[in-house]
Design a protein around this motif. Structure first.
Motif, PDB file in Angstrom:
ATOM      1  N   ARG A   1      13.488  11.720 -24.785  1.00  0.00           N
ATOM      2  CA  ARG A   1      13.694  12.605 -23.639  1.00  0.00           C
ATOM      3  C   ARG A   1      13.697  14.068 -24.087  1.00  0.00           C
ATOM      4  O   ARG A   1      13.101  14.934 -23.447  1.00  0.00           O
ATOM      5  CB  ARG A   1      15.005  12.275 -22.940  1.00  0.00           C
ATOM      6  CG  ARG A   1      15.267  13.128 -21.724  1.00  0.00           C
ATOM      7  CD  ARG A   1      16.583  12.721 -21.044  1.00  0.00           C
ATOM      8  NE  ARG A   1      16.847  13.587 -19.933  1.00  0.00           N
ATOM      9  CZ  ARG A   1      17.459  14.755 -20.011  1.00  0.00           C
ATOM     10  NH1 ARG A   1      17.840  15.217 -21.182  1.00  0.00           N
ATOM     11  NH2 ARG A   1      17.675  15.496 -18.942  1.00  0.00           N
TER      12      ARG A   1
ATOM     13  N   VAL B   1      19.910   4.038 -27.360  1.00  0.00           N
ATOM     14  CA  VAL B   1      20.063   5.236 -26.541  1.00  0.00           C
ATOM     15  C   VAL B   1      19.769   6.483 -27.357  1.00  0.00           C
ATOM     16  O   VAL B   1      19.242   7.458 -26.841  1.00  0.00           O
ATOM     17  CB  VAL B   1      21.475   5.283 -25.915  1.00  0.00           C
ATOM     18  CG1 VAL B   1      21.694   6.547 -25.140  1.00  0.00           C
ATOM     19  CG2 VAL B   1      21.675   4.070 -25.032  1.00  0.00           C
TER      20      VAL B   1
ATOM     21  N   LEU C   1      16.151   6.809 -27.137  1.00  0.00           N
ATOM     22  CA  LEU C   1      15.763   7.258 -25.797  1.00  0.00           C
ATOM     23  C   LEU C   1      16.080   8.734 -25.582  1.00  0.00           C
ATOM     24  O   LEU C   1      15.283   9.472 -24.999  1.00  0.00           O
ATOM     25  CB  LEU C   1      16.454   6.411 -24.729  1.00  0.00           C
ATOM     26  CG  LEU C   1      15.998   4.953 -24.637  1.00  0.00           C
ATOM     27  CD1 LEU C   1      16.844   4.196 -23.632  1.00  0.00           C
ATOM     28  CD2 LEU C   1      14.539   4.884 -24.260  1.00  0.00           C
ATOM     29  N   ASN C   2      17.234   9.178 -26.051  1.00  0.00           N
ATOM     30  CA  ASN C   2      17.582  10.596 -25.929  1.00  0.00           C
ATOM     31  C   ASN C   2      16.636  11.464 -26.749  1.00  0.00           C
ATOM     32  O   ASN C   2      16.279  12.562 -26.349  1.00  0.00           O
ATOM     33  CB  ASN C   2      19.027  10.837 -26.356  1.00  0.00           C
ATOM     34  CG  ASN C   2      19.997  10.640 -25.229  1.00  0.00           C
ATOM     35  OD1 ASN C   2      19.625  10.705 -24.062  1.00  0.00           O
ATOM     36  ND2 ASN C   2      21.243  10.365 -25.565  1.00  0.00           N
TER      37      ASN C   2
END
Length: 122
Positions: free
Chosen positions: A107, A100, A103-104
């Motif tokens: 993003r 994550v 992924l963050n």
């Protein structure tokens, strides 16, 4: 032969119509996204099962294998929903999940590119 097939089709359509009329009110209270989720799970399970049948797969448990497939798709869907909710809430970073975190980071890079282009960051 054709008459019996036509009679069967008419009987099936009538049964679906009557069932739809009977469960219309209770189903109207179920949120639309929940219905879409359940329909997606069932379509996926039956699709995989029937594809396997067409390819000659010998399912363990024969036709009951579709229930196991539905459970797998339901579990995967629920895990995905929970992870997405945690991701959107931003609480997964506190858990220290490296995936994550990546992924963050991706993003954040995407949002930065949108802002640099003069776009809305959302």
């Amino acid at each position: 032969m054709f008459a019996s097939a036509a009679a069967g089709a008419i009987a099936a359509c009538s049964a679906v119509l009557l069932l739809g009329l009977a469960i219309h009110r209770p189903l109207a209270r179920v949120p639309e996204n929940v219905l879409k989720f359940v329909v997606g799970v069932l379509l996926s399970a039956f699709g995989v099962f029937w594809t396997g049948e067409a390819l000659g797969v010998a399912w363990p448990g024969a036709d009951l294998a579709v229930i196991a497939l539905a459970r797998v798709f339901l579990g995967a869907g629920c895990v995905t929903v929970v992870l997405k909710m945690l991701f959107l809430a931003g609480t997964v970073l506190a858990l220290g999940c490296p995936v994550v975190l990546v992924l963050n980071t991706l993003r954040a890079a995407r949002v930065r590119r949108q802002v640099d282009k003069g776009g809305d960051p959302i």
